[in-house]
Design a protein around this motif. Structure first.
Motif, PDB file in Angstrom:
ATOM      1  N   LEU A   1       0.834  -1.209   0.000  1.00  0.00           N
ATOM      2  CA  LEU A   1       0.000   0.000   0.000  1.00  0.00           C
ATOM      3  C   LEU A   1       0.864   1.253   0.000  1.00  0.00           C
ATOM      4  N   TYR A   2       1.940   1.212   0.765  1.00  0.00           N
ATOM      5  CA  TYR A   2       2.840   2.367   0.820  1.00  0.00           C
ATOM      6  C   TYR A   2       3.439   2.638  -0.559  1.00  0.00           C
ATOM      7  N   VAL A   3       3.835   1.582  -1.249  1.00  0.00           N
ATOM      8  CA  VAL A   3       4.424   1.741  -2.582  1.00  0.00           C
ATOM      9  C   VAL A   3       3.397   2.319  -3.550  1.00  0.00           C
ATOM     10  N   VAL A   4       2.171   1.813  -3.498  1.00  0.00           N
ATOM     11  CA  VAL A   4       1.123   2.321  -4.385  1.00  0.00           C
ATOM     12  C   VAL A   4       0.833   3.783  -4.082  1.00  0.00           C
ATOM     13  N   SER A   5       0.739   4.127  -2.803  1.00  0.00           N
ATOM     14  CA  SER A   5       0.464   5.517  -2.437  1.00  0.00           C
ATOM     15  C   SER A   5       1.598   6.439  -2.894  1.00  0.00           C
TER      16      SER A   5
ATOM     17  N   GLY B   1       2.876  10.799  -4.934  1.00  0.00           N
ATOM     18  CA  GLY B   1       4.175  11.448  -4.937  1.00  0.00           C
ATOM     19  C   GLY B   1       4.935  11.286  -3.639  1.00  0.00           C
ATOM     20  N   GLU B   2       4.278  10.799  -2.618  1.00  0.00           N
ATOM     21  CA  GLU B   2       4.921  10.499  -1.342  1.00  0.00           C
ATOM     22  C   GLU B   2       4.134   9.381  -0.667  1.00  0.00           C
ATOM     23  N   GLY B   3       4.853   8.497   0.003  1.00  0.00           N
ATOM     24  CA  GLY B   3       4.196   7.376   0.647  1.00  0.00           C
ATOM     25  C   GLY B   3       3.466   7.795   1.908  1.00  0.00           C
ATOM     26  N   THR B   4       2.378   7.121   2.182  1.00  0.00           N
ATOM     27  CA  THR B   4       1.597   7.410   3.372  1.00  0.00           C
ATOM     28  C   THR B   4       0.944   6.131   3.886  1.00  0.00           C
ATOM     29  N   PHE B   5       0.675   6.128   5.176  1.00  0.00           N
ATOM     30  CA  PHE B   5      -0.087   5.046   5.795  1.00  0.00           C
ATOM     31  C   PHE B   5      -1.416   5.545   6.356  1.00  0.00           C
TER      32      PHE B   5
ATOM     33  N   PHE C   1      -5.121   6.247   6.783  1.00  0.00           N
ATOM     34  CA  PHE C   1      -6.253   5.495   6.251  1.00  0.00           C
ATOM     35  C   PHE C   1      -7.062   6.321   5.260  1.00  0.00           C
ATOM     36  N   ASP C   2      -7.377   7.580   5.593  1.00  0.00           N
ATOM     37  CA  ASP C   2      -8.206   8.393   4.705  1.00  0.00           C
ATOM     38  C   ASP C   2      -7.544   8.606   3.354  1.00  0.00           C
ATOM     39  N   ALA C   3      -6.218   8.781   3.340  1.00  0.00           N
ATOM     40  CA  ALA C   3      -5.508   8.962   2.069  1.00  0.00           C
ATOM     41  C   ALA C   3      -5.484   7.669   1.266  1.00  0.00           C
ATOM     42  N   LEU C   4      -5.258   6.552   1.940  1.00  0.00           N
ATOM     43  CA  LEU C   4      -5.229   5.263   1.244  1.00  0.00           C
ATOM     44  C   LEU C   4      -6.599   4.913   0.674  1.00  0.00           C
ATOM     45  N   ARG C   5      -7.634   5.350   1.353  1.00  0.00           N
ATOM     46  CA  ARG C   5      -9.001   5.030   0.911  1.00  0.00           C
ATOM     47  C   ARG C   5      -9.331   5.701  -0.420  1.00  0.00           C
TER      48      ARG C   5
END
Length: 560
Positions: A193-197, A202-206, A208-212
């Motif tokens: 998920l971090y790689v996809v984000s 443009g920057e990795g994130t964990f 939840f709202d951003a990943l959603r």
């Protein structure tokens, strides 16, 4: 009140309490358990205040706290709750003080050639477990969730391995290895998920709202979904990942068993709702039929195994596997009614099965045996105990008027429009539930005394050294009979007393919740419904309807 960091307090208070208790000398067991009770009651108060501060009609995640933790990798110590998570925090707040009261007179299992362990360590591990359980439900950063998910294995491992039954070490290692394996697979998906984000934002994130909000390729979704699903399926557990639970539930101390099936296992079903469905909507829809096969198979398979159990604790453990099948059915039916029923089932199962485990523990404390065959006729000597045993069993099988009925009814009525075949098969589990619960109750509480022979009430019984609910030997010269319990033969004569004042105080909150939520569940429904509707929107289900969107339709985003 919303400005108060309630969630931070709910994590910090039991963690600090655990450190204080652990620092006490081993001889201060009485002070340790008093501190454990005081801290657990304070956490319950914090859970109530958190609920008061929460607005069911407000934002999806409330009472949020976010502090940069590992900024180079986009990791934050981020907390927040929706109605689903808050309902689980309330369950934790209720169950832990009950567990402390139920374990009040417990003593460590003797170790050949070594001194018995101090119960001070038991109370410290229990409070640390409470802190980590709150954290796993309150985390809104996926990496933080993973940390709590793995960390809470440690206190439960020591609770089982140090204070459990004869096969405690085997059960503890099995529990730890199963859960650790699932967690490591989930870690791979978290990294994915971090790689996809990172590629999309443009920057990795964990967060939840951003990943959603990510638009993940359906094939990639399936791979990431598989990692999360395996971890949650083991934790739930779903068949065929279930084999650790009967061993752990049977060997854990009663207090540990209550929290194991009442709360820890709910992390799996909570994970389905919080992470699998919103983050991987296309994969969830595509793979739902396979998940439902596992869910329904678990309902029937675990119920049949429960019918044939001779060990009361293993029987209750198998009933939980069957119940988790109903919860998974409600989640993957993709209707708001079924999902609401699944969340209610998570809460109500913790209450009903928690009470059933505690009552079974009271029976075992009086008889010294977990085997059903060693009991009979206890209702004649302990009518209050028999009545609570019956109520707990009826709630477990979802009798109308008890809390579990509403949950099971919503799951079945919500799942039938979209999953009629699976729903019809699942109803067979209701019949089997009545069979295994009533058979256990009848054999233990009614019929002629077997194995555990009861001393007449008018006999002189020496209770000077007996704790509340402990087995009591007749005073010398009373001419009591000898009871044969487990092989090898152990001769003892027991006076089975009814519930003590302490035991009544322990079970009263759970009995009250079973009856109140069985008659008036609307407050709990109002609390969880907005979060359930938001989750259904994430996967493309109209919250006002009951039909899932077709595969390939939009639904990766959600509404707050």
């Amino acid at each position: 009140m919303s400005d108060v960091p309630w969630l931070v307090l709910m994590i910090a208070v039991p963690a600090v309490g655990a450190a204080v208790v652990a620092a006490l000398p081993a001889a201060r067991e009485a002070l340790a358990r008093q501190l454990a009770l005081a801290v657990s009651l304070l956490v319950l108060l914090l859970a109530v205040l958190t609920t008061i501060a929460f607005d069911p009609g407000g934002d999806r995640f409330q009472l949020t706290t976010s502090v940069a933790w590992i900024p180079d990798f986009g990791v934050e110590f981020a907390l927040g709750v929706d109605g689903i998570a808050l309902s689980m925090l309330l369950l934790i707040g209720v169950l832990v003080p009950v567990v402390v009261g139920a374990s009040w007179r417990d003593t460590p299992v003797p170790r050949p050639g070594r001194p018995a362990r101090s119960m001070t360590a038991f109370w410290a591990w229990l409070l640390l477990l409470e802190s980590l359980m709150v954290g796993v439900f309150a985390a809104t950063d996926v990496f933080l969730f993973y940390v709590f998910f793995e960390a809470m294995l440690v206190p439960m491992y020591f609770l089982i391995g140090s204070f459990g039954g004869p096969n405690r070490q085997y059960a503890a290692v099995k529990f730890f290895l199963y859960s650790l394996l699932g967690g490591l697979v989930m870690l791979a998906s978290v990294i994915g998920l971090y790689v996809v984000s990172n590629s999309q934002l443009g920057e990795g994130t964990f967060a939840f709202d951003a990943l959603r909000q990510l638009e993940i390729d359906p094939n990639v979704q399936k791979l990431l979904f598989a990692g999360f699903f395996l971890a949650f399926a083991i934790k739930a557990p779903l068949v065929p990942f279930h084999t650790w639970l009967p061993d752990s539930g049977a060997e854990a101390p009663i207090g540990g068993a209550v929290l194991l099936v009442g709360v820890l296992d709910k992390v799996g079903t909570f994970g389905f709702l919080r992470y699998c469905l919103p983050l991987f909507p296309d994969a969830s829809r595509d793979l739902a039929p396979w998940v439902l096969v596992l869910a329904v198979a678990g309902i029937i398979y675990a119920a049949l195994l429960a019918v044939g159990q001779s060990d009361m604790k293993r029987l209750v453990s198998y009933t939980s596997i069957a119940h988790f099948g109903f919860i998974a059915l409600g989640i993957f039916a993709f209707t708001t009614e079924a999902a609401t029923g699944a969340v209610l089932y998570m809460v109500n199962h913790g209450i009903a099965t928690g009470l059933l485990f505690i009552v079974v523990g009271m029976v075992i404390a009086r008889g010294g045996s977990r085997q059903i065959r060693d009991y009979g006729g206890l209702a004649a000597k302990a009518p209050l105990l028999a009545g609570v045993f019956l109520l707990a069993g009826l709630a477990s099988l979802a009798l109308p008027g008890t809390n579990s009925f509403v949950s099971e009814f919503l799951v079945l009525i919500g799942a039938f429009p979209t999953r009629p075949v699976f729903t019809i098969i699942a109803t067979v589990g209701i019949v089997l539930a009545a069979l295994y619960v009533l058979l256990m109750y009848q054999r233990v509480m009614h019929g002629p005394p077997r194995g555990v022979l009861l001393v007449d009430e008018d006999e002189d019984v020496d209770e000077d050294k007996a704790g509340d609910g402990d087995p009591v030997r007749p005073a010398s010269g009373t001419g009591g009979a000898t009871a044969v319990l487990d092989a090898p033969v152990r001769a003892r004569v027991l006076a089975v007393r009814d519930l003590s004042r302490r035991e009544i105080a322990v079970i009263t909150p759970l009995v009250a919740l079973i009856l109140v939520l069985g008659v008036y569940p609307q407050p709990l429904i109002d609390l969880v419904s907005p979060a359930v509707e938001a989750t259904m929107t994430d996967i493309g289900v109209d919250p006002g309807g009951s039909t899932p969107a077709a595969p390939g339709s939009t639904g990766t985003g959600g509404t707050d």
